[in-house]
Design an enzyme around this catalytic site. Sequence first.
Site, PDB file in Angstrom:
ATOM      1  N   ARG A  45      -0.785  18.813   3.141  1.00 12.86           N
ATOM      2  CA  ARG A  45       0.180  19.905   3.177  1.00 12.86           C
ATOM      3  C   ARG A  45      -0.459  21.193   2.670  1.00 12.86           C
ATOM      4  NH1 ARG A  45       5.349  16.926   0.586  1.00 12.86           N
ATOM      5  NH2 ARG A  45       3.713  16.100  -0.740  1.00 12.86           N
ATOM      6  N   ASP A 181      -2.833  -4.194   1.318  1.00  3.20           N
ATOM      7  CA  ASP A 181      -2.798  -4.710  -0.044  1.00  3.20           C
ATOM      8  C   ASP A 181      -4.263  -4.901  -0.404  1.00  3.20           C
ATOM      9  OD1 ASP A 181      -2.919  -6.500  -2.283  1.00  3.20           O
ATOM     10  OD2 ASP A 181      -0.784  -6.855  -1.963  1.00  3.20           O
ATOM     11  N   HIS A 182      -4.791  -4.011  -1.230  1.00  2.24           N
ATOM     12  CA  HIS A 182      -6.252  -4.007  -1.379  1.00  2.24           C
ATOM     13  C   HIS A 182      -6.781  -5.288  -2.034  1.00  2.24           C
ATOM     14  CE1 HIS A 182      -5.612  -2.588  -5.534  1.00  2.24           C
ATOM     15  NE2 HIS A 182      -6.870  -2.932  -5.776  1.00  2.24           N
ATOM     16  N   LYS A 186     -10.591  -8.045  -1.401  1.00  2.00           N
ATOM     17  CA  LYS A 186     -11.604  -8.443  -2.386  1.00  2.00           C
ATOM     18  C   LYS A 186     -12.306  -9.714  -1.913  1.00  2.00           C
ATOM     19  CE  LYS A 186      -8.971  -6.561  -6.285  1.00  2.00           C
ATOM     20  NZ  LYS A 186      -9.735  -5.576  -7.046  1.00  2.00           N
ATOM     21  N   GLU A 220      -4.843  -5.804 -17.247  1.00  2.00           N
ATOM     22  CA  GLU A 220      -5.605  -4.554 -17.253  1.00  2.00           C
ATOM     23  C   GLU A 220      -5.631  -4.003 -18.660  1.00  2.00           C
ATOM     24  OE1 GLU A 220      -5.301  -1.906 -13.678  1.00  2.00           O
ATOM     25  OE2 GLU A 220      -3.282  -2.711 -13.697  1.00  2.00           O
ATOM     26  N   ASP A 239       4.620  -2.299  -8.850  1.00  2.00           N
ATOM     27  CA  ASP A 239       3.222  -1.868  -8.780  1.00  2.00           C
ATOM     28  C   ASP A 239       2.263  -3.045  -8.566  1.00  2.00           C
ATOM     29  OD1 ASP A 239       1.196   0.167  -8.967  1.00  2.00           O
ATOM     30  OD2 ASP A 239       0.688  -0.606 -10.954  1.00  2.00           O
ATOM     31  N   HIS A 244       0.331  -7.472  -5.038  1.00  2.00           N
ATOM     32  CA  HIS A 244      -0.946  -8.137  -5.332  1.00  2.00           C
ATOM     33  C   HIS A 244      -0.765  -9.576  -5.823  1.00  2.00           C
ATOM     34  CE1 HIS A 244      -2.314  -4.165  -4.739  1.00  2.00           C
ATOM     35  NE2 HIS A 244      -2.234  -3.722  -5.970  1.00  2.00           N
ATOM     36  N   LYS A 344      -0.266  -3.870 -18.212  1.00  2.00           N
ATOM     37  CA  LYS A 344      -1.168  -2.777 -18.597  1.00  2.00           C
ATOM     38  C   LYS A 344      -1.407  -2.866 -20.101  1.00  2.00           C
ATOM     39  CE  LYS A 344      -0.931  -0.025 -14.734  1.00  2.00           C
ATOM     40  NZ  LYS A 344      -2.117   0.038 -13.870  1.00  2.00           N
ATOM     41  N   LYS A 349      -9.683  -6.245 -18.788  1.00  2.00           N
ATOM     42  CA  LYS A 349      -9.443  -6.283 -17.343  1.00  2.00           C
ATOM     43  C   LYS A 349      -9.932  -7.630 -16.829  1.00  2.00           C
ATOM     44  CE  LYS A 349      -9.303  -4.470 -13.055  1.00  2.00           C
ATOM     45  NZ  LYS A 349      -8.148  -3.845 -12.445  1.00  2.00           N
TER      46      LYS A 349
HETATM   47  C1  BG6 Z   1      -3.079  -0.709  -7.874  1.00  2.00           C
HETATM   48  C2  BG6 Z   1      -2.046  -0.343  -8.897  1.00  2.00           C
HETATM   49  O1  BG6 Z   1      -2.478  -1.138  -6.694  1.00  2.00           O
HETATM   50  O2  BG6 Z   1      -3.899  -1.746  -8.378  1.00  2.00           O
HETATM   51  C3  BG6 Z   1      -2.698   0.055 -10.210  1.00  2.00           C
HETATM   52  O3  BG6 Z   1      -1.256   0.727  -8.409  1.00  2.00           O
HETATM   53  C4  BG6 Z   1      -3.658  -1.004 -10.665  1.00  2.00           C
HETATM   54  O4  BG6 Z   1      -1.728   0.304 -11.206  1.00  2.00           O
HETATM   55  C5  BG6 Z   1      -4.614  -1.395  -9.543  1.00  2.00           C
HETATM   56  O5  BG6 Z   1      -4.391  -0.493 -11.762  1.00  2.00           O
HETATM   57  C6  BG6 Z   1      -5.479  -2.565  -9.931  1.00  2.00           C
HETATM   58  O6  BG6 Z   1      -6.422  -2.773  -8.928  1.00  2.00           O
HETATM   59  P1  BG6 Z   1      -7.839  -3.403  -9.232  1.00  2.00           P
HETATM   60  O7  BG6 Z   1      -8.481  -3.552  -7.912  1.00  2.00           O
HETATM   61  O8  BG6 Z   1      -8.544  -2.457 -10.144  1.00  2.00           O
HETATM   62  O9  BG6 Z   1      -7.564  -4.706  -9.919  1.00  2.00           O
END
Ligand code: BG6
Length: 493
Positions: A45, A181-182, A186, A220, A239, A244, A344, A349
């Site tokens: 934008r 969904d990332h 992995k 995390e 989130d 995930h 969190k 982590k």
């Molecule tokens: C994201 C969340 O989808 O995944 C974040 O919005 C989170 O809050 C993150 O920190 C964690 O991803 P990864 O790959 O670092 O475990």
Amino acid sequence: APEPATLVIFGVTGDLSRRKLLPAVFGLWQDGLLGSAFNIVGVGRQEMTDEEFKDYAIAALQESKETDTIQPGSLEKFRELLYYEFGEFGGDEVYNLVGKELDRAEAAHGGRKNALFYLSTPPSLFEPISNGLGRLGLCDQSEGWRRLVIEKPFGRDLASARELNAAIHESWDESQVYRIDHYLGKETVQNLMAIRFGNAIFEPLWNRGYVDHVQITASEDLGLEGRAGYYEEAGIVRDMLQNHLMQLFALTAMEAPAAFDADAIRDEKTKVLRAVKPIPRDRVDSVAVRGQYGAGSEDGQKVPGYRQEPGVKDESRTATYVAVKLEIDNWRWQGVPFFLRTGKRLPKKVTEIAVVFKRAPLGIFPGGLERNVLAFRIQPDEGVSLKFSSKSPGQEMELREVVMDFRYDAFGAQLESPYSRLLLDALIGDATLFPREDEVDHAWQIVSGILEAWNTAPDGDGDAPDFPNYAAGTWGPEEADELIGVDRRWRRL
Ligand code: BG6
């Protein structure tokens, strides 16, 4: 390599695009995986010229920790692939301009007008952009394939996810839609399927006969990282849990698919999600625990509580921790609880899936029997370990727990960013690692009772939680220990 295509990134000046997407595309391009006829159109934008955008993108690549080693001359060449368009996402003009970019790409490269539209914007813009592209006919595949990638969160509850799916389907066929969904990108998550279905020794044990329970943890150490605006709205259930963790759960619990293809795998994931006992709103307290961190310390450093983070309300009821117990009503898993936890500001982590087996039926040695554990470490120290009991050396028949460990670094390869994998898959048209509409719907159905009971919106009718209830740098509220029960305990990670 994918066919010649244009990648159109909406929300290109956002955080995700700067930190993850641009570095991922650059990495793929530098490795020669995108072919020569490829370009990127950033859309935002914000008013910017092509030149300004090129500077912006190159600076982002130079700053991001995720950028691969940059080869000499690479940035200059990559720069030539970049274009920018801006406008309001509610109007038509910006989509017209995007359409012209596709004409230009076709003229430059020849071939068809293939395009991948990546919505890396705040969720409120998913629908206007999907509609806008549809209105201007950019979803039409007669001149080349057209695909839509949608970031998370996909909806904020079951009803809004359904509305969003319906709105998208007004213009797009489900086969064109790639919900990201990332976690599915992995390597170690994909390895879960490789290990389960590429070996004969695990599957016979993977059921109620041998498994006592399963623990899935995504902890995390970081706090809010300046994302209060988003997080206050989302909270941990939206989130992390709905997407995930539900995906990790589905991959762990699903039946073996008949083939390694998008529909076969997604069918099985959907089936197991459907078999999860819904969590009724009035029973949430017996199967779920929520938490919010107070001040504490992380790695020896004092850190503020959630409510003291910039942008967070003093009385915020947003949860930063959740643990749930899921039960599956099917033959394989009847009576085997799955415990999922994520939060969190926990001590570190670490993401792990641990399959905890039943004890041996009879103890013939002094001391008690321990349970064997097969643990998939998703990150960091990626690997798989099996814990079992062994005689410890000496005159006594004394058993000690030992660990057999496979570590991913044995392959000697750098693990790819999940975004490169998923981007490439979307460009190739492989939807295996993207949740389908029905999966997302079922994942929402599972968590919606929790969201309803905890309804913390300003006009929400949920009970006031007793927050903060864990100190930053600890493993979450004590109630989580009660949730897992007397004869079981959370893994110390
Ligand atoms: C994201 C969340 O989808 O995944 C974040 O919005 C989170 O809050 C993150 O920190 C964690 O991803 P990864 O790959 O670092 O475990």
